[in-house]
Design an enzyme around this catalytic site. Structure first.
Site, PDB file in Angstrom:
ATOM      1  N   CYS A  32       0.996  -1.096  -0.326  1.00  0.00           N
ATOM      2  CA  CYS A  32      -0.008   0.932   0.482  1.00  0.00           C
ATOM      3  C   CYS A  32       1.097   0.891  -0.003  1.00  0.00           C
ATOM      4  O   CYS A  32       0.442   2.243  -0.589  1.00  0.00           O
ATOM      5  CB  CYS A  32      -1.215   0.139   1.233  1.00  0.00           C
ATOM      6  SG  CYS A  32      -2.184  -1.260   1.229  1.00  0.00           S
ATOM      7  N   THR A  33       2.002   1.214   0.412  1.00  0.00           N
ATOM      8  CA  THR A  33       2.769   2.253   0.790  1.00  0.00           C
ATOM      9  C   THR A  33       3.199   2.655  -0.550  1.00  0.00           C
ATOM     10  O   THR A  33       3.590   4.200  -0.660  1.00  0.00           O
ATOM     11  CB  THR A  33       3.853   2.197   2.047  1.00  0.00           C
ATOM     12  OG1 THR A  33       3.136   2.043   2.810  1.00  0.00           O
ATOM     13  CG2 THR A  33       4.725   3.510   1.934  1.00  0.00           C
TER      14      THR A  33
END
Length: 217
Positions: free
Chosen positions: A45-46
């Site tokens: 997600c980052t």
């Protein structure tokens, strides 16, 4: 009920790291993208948030707003943005919804109505919150796609899909597989050959039901 293509999105009031927002007011008369995540401070997600930050100029060029969604709180979102900007090398200027109560995740059919977040939860508890929603200026859902946690989303494809949706809406055409801006579009079957000639000048008949033409500049 599942949120389907051409359904109007729910007009939720959401808390974000940039304040309280109404989804309909936030969309306004723009195109918009919601992209959701099961937890802050997770590796895939980052990188995805970083990719969205890198494309800020491209979203603006297309008149498209972007908003992240994660099921953690505002304070975590603000801290997480430091990691996002470090990984992406760009400012994450878009808001992130703090969907701690799962209201948005359930309204957009990413989680069942009875879902809850247990104490000591892991990303697996909200794994299905891994979707992209493209919304039109009419506040209706135009496209959705969902990925597993192990596969990072291809935001170049999201951008390509946005181009195709905007072209289709503006020009009343369809686009073929792998289409990109500048390539031939598909003439709707409801348009006669005579009208197609008048509009496009010339076109290619690949099959009786498949005609391609180049859009006039």
């Amino acid at each position: 009920m599942a949120l389907r293509i051409n359904d109007e999105i729910p007009n939720l009031t959401v808390e974000t790291d940039q304040g309280t927002l109404s989804l309909h007011d936030w969309v306004g008369d723009s195109w918009a993208i919601l992209f959701s995540h099961p937890k802050d401070f997770t590796p895939v997600c980052t990188t995805e948030f970083g990719a969205v930050a890198q494309l800020a100029d491209e979203w603006e060029k297309r008149g498209c707003k972007v908003m992240g969604v994660s099921v953690d709180g505002v304070d975590d979102h603000k801290k997480w943005k430091g990691d996002i900007e470090k990984v992406g090398g760009a400012e994450a200027g878009f808001p992130i919804v703090a969907d701690e109560g799962l209201e948005l995740s359930k309204a957009f059919d990413m989680l069942p109505a009875e879902a809850y977040l247990p104490d000591g939860r892991t990303p697996a508890d909200s794994a299905t919150v891994r979707s992209v929603f493209i919304i039109g200026p009419d506040r209706k859902l135009k496209l959705s796609m969902t990925y597993p946690m192990t596969v990072g989303r291809n935001f170049a494809e999201v951008l390509r899909a946005l181009d195709a949706l905007q072209t289709s809406a503006k020009e009343n055409v369809a686009t073929p597989a792998n289409w990109t801006v500048g390539q031939d579009v598909i003439i709707p079957t409801a348009v006669s050959d005579e009208d197609a000639t008048a509009k496009y000048g010339s076109f290619e008949t690949v099959l009786p039901y498949l005609r391609k033409a180049k859009l006039k500049a």
